[in-house]
Design a protein around this motif. Structure first.
Motif, PDB file in Angstrom:
ATOM      1  N   GLY A 100      -4.379  -9.495  -0.168  1.00  0.00           N
ATOM      2  CA  GLY A 100      -3.378 -10.128  -1.004  1.00  0.00           C
ATOM      3  C   GLY A 100      -1.958  -9.800  -0.621  1.00  0.00           C
ATOM      4  O   GLY A 100      -1.040  -9.900  -1.433  1.00  0.00           O
ATOM      5  N   GLY A 101      -1.717  -9.406   0.632  1.00  0.00           N
ATOM      6  CA  GLY A 101      -0.373  -9.066   1.057  1.00  0.00           C
ATOM      7  C   GLY A 101       0.092  -7.702   0.591  1.00  0.00           C
ATOM      8  O   GLY A 101       1.236  -7.331   0.775  1.00  0.00           O
ATOM      9  N   MET A 102      -0.799  -6.918  -0.010  1.00  0.00           N
ATOM     10  CA  MET A 102      -0.437  -5.601  -0.525  1.00  0.00           C
ATOM     11  C   MET A 102      -0.109  -4.645   0.625  1.00  0.00           C
ATOM     12  O   MET A 102      -0.748  -4.676   1.671  1.00  0.00           O
ATOM     13  N   ASP A 103       0.897  -3.800   0.416  1.00  0.00           N
ATOM     14  CA  ASP A 103       1.227  -2.788   1.416  1.00  0.00           C
ATOM     15  C   ASP A 103       0.261  -1.628   1.245  1.00  0.00           C
ATOM     16  O   ASP A 103       0.421  -0.773   0.373  1.00  0.00           O
ATOM     17  N   VAL A 104      -0.762  -1.615   2.081  1.00  0.00           N
ATOM     18  CA  VAL A 104      -1.814  -0.612   1.969  1.00  0.00           C
ATOM     19  C   VAL A 104      -1.268   0.802   2.118  1.00  0.00           C
ATOM     20  O   VAL A 104      -1.706   1.732   1.436  1.00  0.00           O
ATOM     21  N   LEU A 105      -0.291   0.976   2.997  1.00  0.00           N
ATOM     22  CA  LEU A 105       0.233   2.315   3.249  1.00  0.00           C
ATOM     23  C   LEU A 105       0.978   2.882   2.048  1.00  0.00           C
ATOM     24  O   LEU A 105       1.161   4.104   1.958  1.00  0.00           O
ATOM     25  N   GLN A 106       1.424   2.021   1.134  1.00  0.00           N
ATOM     26  CA  GLN A 106       2.030   2.538  -0.088  1.00  0.00           C
ATOM     27  C   GLN A 106       0.998   3.268  -0.939  1.00  0.00           C
ATOM     28  O   GLN A 106       1.335   4.171  -1.699  1.00  0.00           O
ATOM     29  N   VAL A 107      -0.262   2.848  -0.807  1.00  0.00           N
ATOM     30  CA  VAL A 107      -1.340   3.491  -1.565  1.00  0.00           C
ATOM     31  C   VAL A 107      -1.952   4.643  -0.777  1.00  0.00           C
ATOM     32  O   VAL A 107      -2.163   5.731  -1.303  1.00  0.00           O
ATOM     33  N   LEU A 108      -2.230   4.415   0.504  1.00  0.00           N
ATOM     34  CA  LEU A 108      -2.907   5.425   1.317  1.00  0.00           C
ATOM     35  C   LEU A 108      -1.957   6.475   1.856  1.00  0.00           C
ATOM     36  O   LEU A 108      -2.381   7.577   2.209  1.00  0.00           O
ATOM     37  N   GLY A 109      -0.670   6.139   1.966  1.00  0.00           N
ATOM     38  CA  GLY A 109       0.283   7.031   2.604  1.00  0.00           C
ATOM     39  C   GLY A 109       0.508   6.618   4.049  1.00  0.00           C
ATOM     40  O   GLY A 109      -0.325   5.919   4.652  1.00  0.00           O
TER      41      GLY A 109
END
Length: 316
Positions: free
Chosen positions: A10-19
């Motif tokens: 969904g275009g989410m910035d995965v690294l904002q969650v995973l680091g």
């Protein structure tokens, strides 16, 4: 498979969650994750037999690292209802799309393989089938009945989707009294937005508690999680505690391994000593059986997680 990357749902910035500090896809893995490539005689025999009968196994579809060991041992986890899932989990190697597969004879063919292989403990799982009226529950019912008929000494474990939280499909499956009802929560709640789109931790826990309430002492409840996506020990133990509160008896914990560059990256590889600490914490919470280790998967040595009757025969 959809061209959209699972690692960027969904275009989410995965690294904002995973680091920001994640492992490159082709980074050298630690030595405790090394496994021999499959290729023994028993493995080749089973692959030819399963492929020839048009069946699917999660061992193949999910690129399980234990496929060689398990198939040489004469065990396999069958995946019913095709090889196309209606959901797009960020960690899973099963393809996503619009399923078209439905074979009313599949339960009988799966049971025939279970009997032929001489399994003492058969694991039956499926892709998510949100397109079907009962989310695929009737297919699980069919397989349980056929295995009971064709391989009565074999214990049956079902590893089901969440059935969208609907109680009637779940009740249909549990009414058949599988020996083990397994539904994996997969990751800690914080990671659900990137790892389990279309699912909810609370809903999965409710499925497990409802299964235990419906099945009582006849059904062992089981769940599993992965590590390596940025969670910490305390987060995992908190999740374990919630599972215990929902009546889960058996727990598995293993290392996430990134299938392709289109999937979620690994943040870090947990050391075997850390898995041992998780196992101790889980037992302290009251789980009856815990399997935690780098190569542990939900169905790995599943026959060891429940008592076996004297009639159960080991695979030849």
């Amino acid at each position: 498979m959809s061209t959209r990357s699972r690692a960027n749902p969904g275009g989410m910035d995965v690294l904002q969650v995973l680091g920001p500090d994640v492992q490159p896809l082709r980074a050298r893995k630690p030595p405790w994750l090394k496994v021999p490539a499959p290729g023994g005689a028993r493995y080749r025999e089973l692959r030819k037999r399963i492929d020839g009968d048009g069946l699917h196994t999660v061992c193949q579809e999910a690129a399980c690292p234990n496929i060689g060991e398990c198939w040489e041992r004469g065990t396999a986890t069958f995946m019913i209802l095709g090889d196309t899932c209606t959901r797009r989990c960020g960690f899973c190697n099963v393809k996503t799309g619009k399923p078209t597969f439905f074979d009313p004879l599949e339960p009988a063919r799966v049971a025939r393989q279970v009997a032929t292989m001489g399994l003492r403990h058969a694991v039956i799982t499926s892709v998510d089938r949100d397109d079907l009226p009962d989310y695929g529950a009737s297919a699980f019912v069919g397989v349980i009945r056929q295995v009971r008929r064709q391989a009565p000494a074999c214990k049956v474990e079902v590893l089901t989707p969440d059935f969208r939280g609907q109680e009637m499909p779940l009740a249909k499956v549990v009414a058949e009294r599988p020996d083990v009802f397994n539904h994996n929560v997969e990751v800690v709640p914080r990671l659900y937005p990137v790892a389990r789109r279309g699912s909810r931790f609370e809903r999965s826990c409710r499925v497990l508690s409802n299964a235990k309430e419906m099945g009582g002492d006849d059904v062992v409840t089981k769940s599993g999680l992965m590590v390596g996506l940025g969670e910490n020990h305390d987060e995992l133990v908190d999740a374990f505690g919630v599972l215990r509160e929902h009546g889960v008896q058996v727990l598995t914990v293993g290392q996430y391994l990134r299938p392709t560059e289109r999937h979620l990256p690994v943040v870090r590889y947990w050391h075997p000593d850390e898995f041992a600490a998780l196992e101790r914490s889980a037992y302290e919470l009251g789980f009856e059986h815990v399997a935690a280790g780098p190569l542990v998967r939900s169905s790995y040595h599943a026959d060891e997680h429940v008592p076996r009757g004297p009639l159960a025969a080991t695979a030849s």
